[in-house]
Write an enzyme that holds these catalytic residues in place. Structure first.
Site, mmCIF file in Angstrom:
data_model
loop_
_atom_site.group_PDB
_atom_site.id
_atom_site.type_symbol
_atom_site.label_atom_id
_atom_site.label_comp_id
_atom_site.label_asym_id
_atom_site.label_seq_id
_atom_site.Cartn_x
_atom_site.Cartn_y
_atom_site.Cartn_z
ATOM 1 N N ASP A 296 -32.727 101.732 90.567
ATOM 2 C CA ASP A 296 -33.233 103.113 90.645
ATOM 3 C C ASP A 296 -34.715 103.129 91.012
ATOM 4 O OD1 ASP A 296 -30.856 104.536 89.906
ATOM 5 O OD2 ASP A 296 -31.151 103.821 87.864
ATOM 6 N N CYS B 136 26.235 88.574 76.897
ATOM 7 C CA CYS B 136 26.296 87.935 75.575
ATOM 8 C C CYS B 136 26.934 88.830 74.524
ATOM 9 C CB CYS B 136 24.896 87.538 75.127
ATOM 10 S SG CYS B 136 23.777 88.952 74.957
ATOM 11 N N HIS C 99 9.556 73.633 101.404
ATOM 12 C CA HIS C 99 8.841 74.643 100.625
ATOM 13 C C HIS C 99 7.704 75.276 101.428
ATOM 14 C CE1 HIS C 99 6.622 70.952 100.048
ATOM 15 N NE2 HIS C 99 5.620 71.583 99.492
#
Length: 411
Positions: A278, A156, A71
């Site tokens: 600001d 199906c 893996h």
């Protein structure tokens, strides 16, 4: 294409027979293919067929002798991963982080700088079930490429969505993903968090910015292998993925670092999400005596009245393009407002465009914030065309899309 290595996942779906055609087409076009199948998949298509098409053994068992680290090794080997067909069972396992077979373990070990494509195939009701829809959305947010399904007659006997795309269409999606992953990745500067203007070493003026939105935007671009620099306040949320991290404290520090970065490095995009003060304190008045701030020591709490004088700061946003050595810089600004008045929001956005020459303005409003999580964003271009999105992931996707649409060959 002969240099590309494809890890091909197959799950237990009757559509598994179509994978044989797609694998054959990949091999004929010079790809090297290795197949990882679930036990359910091999009930629909035989391992002999898959080995014959690829010239490689089929990987099934994570505990197979001699393959205990498959893996990890397969993830390193592959240039891209595609799961085709992807059943509802496997899709929901991916989203839940379940690693009970080799294929789901590979998903957890995936290197997100490489494409991971998922081609769903299932009954319409399974495809439209809330669990599956939620899982697909989650996987999309994590960086997986979710292919659409076809609509038609299903095995199906029903008719509807959930039908596996035709192999030739899936092939085109894979080629497109590989092409995008090999493109030049843009160099992006993202600013995050709020500045802190110091008063006495203990107290400061700041704002409610957390960096949550910026960190999620950063993670989106990092997952896609962009070169991301994250310039953040010292307590802003940090992306969980690796990137270049630089911190700032106050207005002047942020301005200096932006100017230095843009003047010395060739950034393609700036996403300016930091909440910048600001005003900054310059003088404090205590008992009619004035002192420059920040003070070297903590202010005594016994004063009945304290007067703090603030000076107005210039807008860093307005100077970003001038700071940049790249004169084709694509600038994305955020304008945070606090009003229910739509006209006031739009005027704030227009002011941003007029003063900063930015390419996009994202307007987010305090009225759409819950528990420090920002929802709902309006994206404006210079013509004031608006796109509205609800989540940060949708916002990130749109920013990426618009950057390439608007900037084109200049990037």
């Amino acid at each position: 294409m002969s240099d590309y290595k494809i890890l091909f996942g197959i799950t237990g779906s009757i559509a598994a027979y179509k994978s044989a055609y797609l694998i054959s087409k990949l091999v004929q076009n010079g790809f090297e293919v290795k197949v990882v199948a679930t036990e359910g998949a091999l009930k629909f298509i035989g391992s002999a067929t898959l080995e014959g098409l690829t010239g490689n053994p089929v990987y099934v068992d994570i505990f197979q002798s001699g393959e205990m680290m498959s893996h990890i090794n397969l993830v390193k080997w592959a240039d891209a991963v595609i799961v085709c067909p992807a059943s509802a069972n496997t899709i929901n396992k991916f989203a839940a982080g379940i690693a009970d077979n080799l294929l789901t373990s590979l998903f957890l070990a995936h290197d997100w700088s490489k494409p991971f494509l998922i081609a769903p195939a299932m009954n319409t009701n399974m495809y439209e079930h809330p669990a599956t829809k939620l899982s697909l959305q989650k996987l999309r947010e994590w960086g997986a490429v979710i292919l659409p399904t076809a609509e038609g007659y299903l095995a199906c006997g029903d008719t509807g969505k959930g039908k596996l795309l035709e192999p030739d269409e899936i092939y085109d999606y894979l080629i497109k993903s590989l092409s995008k992953s090999s493109e030049k990745k843009l160099k992006i500067l993202i600013t995050a968090g709020g500045t802190k203007e110091n008063i006495d070493g203990i107290r400061f003026i700041s704002n409610l910015s957390t960096g949550n939105t910026a960190s999620q935007i950063a993670e989106f671009f990092i997952r896609k292998n962009y070169d991301v620099t994250y310039l953040h306040s010292i307590d802003a949320k940090i992306p969980s993925l690796s990137c270049n991290l630089i911190s700032f404290t106050n207005f002047n520090d942020l301005n200096d670092k932006i100017q230095n970065l843009l003047g010395n490095e060739n950034f393609d995009v700036v996403i300016h999400n930091a909440a910048v003060s600001d005003y900054s304190p310059v003088i404090i008045e205590l008992n009619n005596e004035k002192y420059s701030v920040p003070l070297n020591s903590k202010i005594n709490s016994g004063y009945d009245e304290i007067v703090l004088y603030l000076k107005r700061n210039f807008k860093i946003l307005d100077r970003i393009k001038n700071y940049s050595k790249n004169k084709n810089l694509f600038l994305v600004a955020f304008k945070f407002t606090n009003t229910f008045n739509e006209e006031e929001r739009i005027n704030a956005v227009k002011k941003c465009f007029a003063q900063s020459n930015c390419n996009l303005v994202i307007n987010n409003d305090l009225t759409n914030r819950e528990n420090n999580v920002q929802k709902h964003f309006n994206i404006y271009d210079k013509e004031m065309n608006r796109i509205s999105v609800e989540t940060v992931n949708e916002l990130s996707q749109k920013i990426e899309e618009i950057i390439y649409q608007k900037a084109g060959d200049n990037l």
